[in-house]
Design an enzyme around this catalytic site. Sequence first.
Site, mmCIF file in Angstrom:
data_model
loop_
_atom_site.group_PDB
_atom_site.id
_atom_site.type_symbol
_atom_site.label_atom_id
_atom_site.label_comp_id
_atom_site.label_asym_id
_atom_site.label_seq_id
_atom_site.Cartn_x
_atom_site.Cartn_y
_atom_site.Cartn_z
ATOM 1 N N ILE A 13 3.560 11.038 5.165
ATOM 2 C CA ILE A 13 4.987 11.364 6.050
ATOM 3 C C ILE A 13 6.064 11.714 5.097
ATOM 4 O O ILE A 13 7.018 12.451 5.142
ATOM 5 C CB ILE A 13 5.382 10.234 6.774
ATOM 6 C CG1 ILE A 13 4.261 9.922 8.043
ATOM 7 C CG2 ILE A 13 6.726 10.419 7.478
ATOM 8 C CD1 ILE A 13 4.284 8.529 8.778
ATOM 9 N N ASP A 32 7.291 7.099 -5.682
ATOM 10 C CA ASP A 32 5.941 6.763 -5.113
ATOM 11 C C ASP A 32 5.210 5.974 -6.366
ATOM 12 O O ASP A 32 5.607 6.104 -7.517
ATOM 13 C CB ASP A 32 5.375 7.925 -4.845
ATOM 14 C CG ASP A 32 4.045 7.805 -3.948
ATOM 15 O OD1 ASP A 32 4.270 8.258 -2.864
ATOM 16 O OD2 ASP A 32 3.152 6.873 -3.928
ATOM 17 N N ASP A 55 6.880 0.977 -8.349
ATOM 18 C CA ASP A 55 6.225 0.099 -7.268
ATOM 19 C C ASP A 55 7.325 -0.602 -6.720
ATOM 20 O O ASP A 55 8.116 -1.144 -7.487
ATOM 21 C CB ASP A 55 5.294 -0.691 -7.850
ATOM 22 C CG ASP A 55 4.107 -1.303 -6.973
ATOM 23 O OD1 ASP A 55 4.629 -1.976 -6.023
ATOM 24 O OD2 ASP A 55 3.132 -1.231 -7.007
ATOM 25 N N SER A 80 -2.421 0.937 7.624
ATOM 26 C CA SER A 80 -3.681 0.384 8.085
ATOM 27 C C SER A 80 -3.930 -1.106 8.680
ATOM 28 O O SER A 80 -3.845 -1.979 7.951
ATOM 29 C CB SER A 80 -4.769 0.816 7.082
ATOM 30 O OG SER A 80 -6.005 0.325 7.665
ATOM 31 N N SER A 119 6.382 0.515 12.993
ATOM 32 C CA SER A 119 5.337 1.032 13.520
ATOM 33 C C SER A 119 5.163 0.232 15.196
ATOM 34 O O SER A 119 5.546 -0.770 15.460
ATOM 35 C CB SER A 119 3.859 0.127 13.072
ATOM 36 O OG SER A 119 2.705 0.284 13.365
ATOM 37 N N SER A 120 4.550 1.123 16.118
ATOM 38 C CA SER A 120 4.055 0.828 17.266
ATOM 39 C C SER A 120 3.149 -0.091 17.452
ATOM 40 O O SER A 120 3.192 -0.870 18.477
ATOM 41 C CB SER A 120 3.334 2.051 17.795
ATOM 42 O OG SER A 120 2.214 2.364 17.204
ATOM 43 N N TYR A 143 -0.856 -6.265 9.384
ATOM 44 C CA TYR A 143 -0.033 -5.172 9.327
ATOM 45 C C TYR A 143 1.102 -4.947 10.223
ATOM 46 O O TYR A 143 2.419 -4.687 10.088
ATOM 47 C CB TYR A 143 -1.252 -3.819 9.357
ATOM 48 C CG TYR A 143 -0.254 -2.687 9.488
ATOM 49 C CD1 TYR A 143 0.275 -2.109 8.302
ATOM 50 C CD2 TYR A 143 -0.248 -1.956 10.791
ATOM 51 C CE1 TYR A 143 0.854 -0.729 8.362
ATOM 52 C CE2 TYR A 143 0.365 -0.712 10.657
ATOM 53 C CZ TYR A 143 1.104 -0.142 9.719
ATOM 54 O OH TYR A 143 1.780 0.981 9.774
ATOM 55 N N ARG A 272 -12.627 -2.507 16.438
ATOM 56 C CA ARG A 272 -12.084 -3.291 15.236
ATOM 57 C C ARG A 272 -11.152 -4.439 15.644
ATOM 58 O O ARG A 272 -10.576 -4.500 16.442
ATOM 59 C CB ARG A 272 -11.074 -2.170 14.741
ATOM 60 C CG ARG A 272 -11.825 -1.240 13.502
ATOM 61 C CD ARG A 272 -10.903 -0.464 12.889
ATOM 62 N NE ARG A 272 -9.440 -0.214 13.535
ATOM 63 C CZ ARG A 272 -8.578 0.790 13.103
ATOM 64 N NH1 ARG A 272 -8.939 1.764 12.565
ATOM 65 N NH2 ARG A 272 -7.380 0.767 13.594
ATOM 66 N N ASP A 275 -7.302 -4.501 16.663
ATOM 67 C CA ASP A 275 -7.096 -3.101 17.745
ATOM 68 C C ASP A 275 -6.332 -3.525 18.638
ATOM 69 O O ASP A 275 -6.601 -4.298 19.393
ATOM 70 C CB ASP A 275 -8.473 -2.292 17.658
ATOM 71 C CG ASP A 275 -8.317 -0.866 17.345
ATOM 72 O OD1 ASP A 275 -7.708 -0.367 16.797
ATOM 73 O OD2 ASP A 275 -9.251 -0.075 18.088
HETATM 74 C C1 UD2 Z 1 -1.649 1.639 13.921
HETATM 75 C C2 UD2 Z 1 -0.343 1.999 14.543
HETATM 76 C C3 UD2 Z 1 0.225 3.265 13.960
HETATM 77 C C4 UD2 Z 1 0.366 3.265 12.372
HETATM 78 C C5 UD2 Z 1 -0.876 2.862 11.971
HETATM 79 C C6 UD2 Z 1 -0.588 2.924 10.431
HETATM 80 C C7 UD2 Z 1 -0.913 1.227 16.729
HETATM 81 C C8 UD2 Z 1 -1.277 1.676 18.108
HETATM 82 N N1 UD2 Z 1 -0.604 2.162 16.134
HETATM 83 O O1 UD2 Z 1 -2.453 2.641 14.205
HETATM 84 O O2 UD2 Z 1 1.515 3.601 14.704
HETATM 85 O O3 UD2 Z 1 1.341 2.531 12.267
HETATM 86 O O4 UD2 Z 1 -1.607 1.288 12.429
HETATM 87 O O5 UD2 Z 1 -2.211 2.518 9.799
HETATM 88 O O6 UD2 Z 1 -1.095 -0.050 16.405
HETATM 89 N N2 UD2 Z 1 -10.747 4.559 15.009
HETATM 90 C C9 UD2 Z 1 -12.409 5.005 15.646
HETATM 91 N N3 UD2 Z 1 -12.980 5.177 14.459
HETATM 92 C C10 UD2 Z 1 -12.522 5.518 13.118
HETATM 93 C C11 UD2 Z 1 -11.163 5.077 13.035
HETATM 94 C C12 UD2 Z 1 -10.514 4.641 13.922
HETATM 95 O O7 UD2 Z 1 -12.822 4.769 16.413
HETATM 96 O O8 UD2 Z 1 -13.388 5.832 12.174
HETATM 97 C C13 UD2 Z 1 -10.040 4.149 16.312
HETATM 98 C C14 UD2 Z 1 -9.508 2.786 15.939
HETATM 99 O O9 UD2 Z 1 -10.295 1.687 16.233
HETATM 100 C C15 UD2 Z 1 -8.355 2.848 17.049
HETATM 101 C C16 UD2 Z 1 -7.971 4.361 16.825
HETATM 102 O O10 UD2 Z 1 -8.973 5.114 16.498
HETATM 103 O O11 UD2 Z 1 -8.551 2.489 18.242
HETATM 104 C C17 UD2 Z 1 -6.664 4.780 16.070
HETATM 105 O O12 UD2 Z 1 -6.869 4.037 14.669
HETATM 106 P P1 UD2 Z 1 -6.192 4.363 13.510
HETATM 107 O O13 UD2 Z 1 -6.513 3.541 12.265
HETATM 108 O O14 UD2 Z 1 -5.883 5.971 13.373
HETATM 109 O O15 UD2 Z 1 -4.573 4.053 13.804
HETATM 110 P P2 UD2 Z 1 -4.071 2.533 14.566
HETATM 111 O O16 UD2 Z 1 -4.184 2.669 16.119
HETATM 112 O O17 UD2 Z 1 -4.613 1.486 13.993
#
Ligand code: UD2
Length: 325
Positions: A13, A32, A55, A80, A119-120, A143, A272, A275
Amino acid sequence: MATYLVTGAAGFIGSWLTQALVERGETVRALDNFSTGKRENLAPWRQKIELLEVDLRDANATARACEGVEIIFHEAALPSVPLSVKDPRTSHTANIDGTFNLLEGARHAGVRRVVYAASSSAYGNRNPLPQVESMLPGPLSPYAVQKFAGELYLRSYWEVYGLETVALRYFNIFGPRQAPDSPYSGVMAKFAKMMLAGEQPTIHGDGEQSRDFTYIENVVQANLKAAAAPAEKVAGRMFNCACGKPYTLNQTYKLMAELTGYKNPPLYGPSREGDIKHSYADISAARETLGYAPKVDFLEGLRRTVDWYREQHQQESRKPVGTRV
Ligand code: UD2
């Protein structure tokens, strides 16, 4: 001319924001620590920016980086959810201490405004959907707590010190330059790279979780508007930054498989920890107050993203064996 500081400028970003500012002819200081950011993300603009390897956990260096700056875009973070579950201390220090040091630096340097990548995840599994800014937060993962703590700190620095702050709650941002290589990469980058390489992605859980995936150009727009909006309308506030339309992971997988030409179904693995099930934003506050209007919808964003990863994949395939990453 305003001097902008972009933290995390070599990341996904941050590099898009740096590009947008350079293209507008602004003076940009890019910061960075290169823990996850890549120099190549800044290469096209390298001669037009001041680049600092700092940093944010280093309070003195961070304070120096704020000197002479008017507006900060704070994108640096260890993102993450799963990384924060595995190693909460590292992400805590990067995300909370880093944000605190930056705010302290900004306050002492007389910076006018800080726009923050929130973050959402702060909403957790709060219902009803869509999620609106007035809802009580419900962060689940470390996170999510860290990113939400940053919002609270911003608000306090506005209330107490008059530092203008705007938090943008990002909803699953995706697009070119998002790193696909780590186990902690965002799902879109990871799946695009894997499908193009003919590797079978794993969906965690049943794939019926949904996300309000938001293409990067919309995020750049929201940030520029948040930086320019009058303080009396935005200072101390938080806005959702999203597209306002959710897609399940199963739907996303199918669409991406079509675009990449990947034929296999996903593997399904365990859900996860930390999640969230459904994430879907009400974006009316950003529309009304910032004049934000997403210009690139999910499907167009997906096409552009897959095109970019395809180009990367082809470039990689042309390299001699042994030099590929
Ligand atoms: C969260 C935040 C997002 C941002 C991000 C930063 C939410 C809703 N969103 O994203 O806004 O801050 O964190 O990291 O909290 N998944 C799989 N397989 C994979 C990888 C991911 O199924 O190999 C799934 C995962 O379990 C999740 C979805 O994909 O349900 C999205 O995962 P992500 O890691 O891309 O992002 P998320 O939602 O944790």
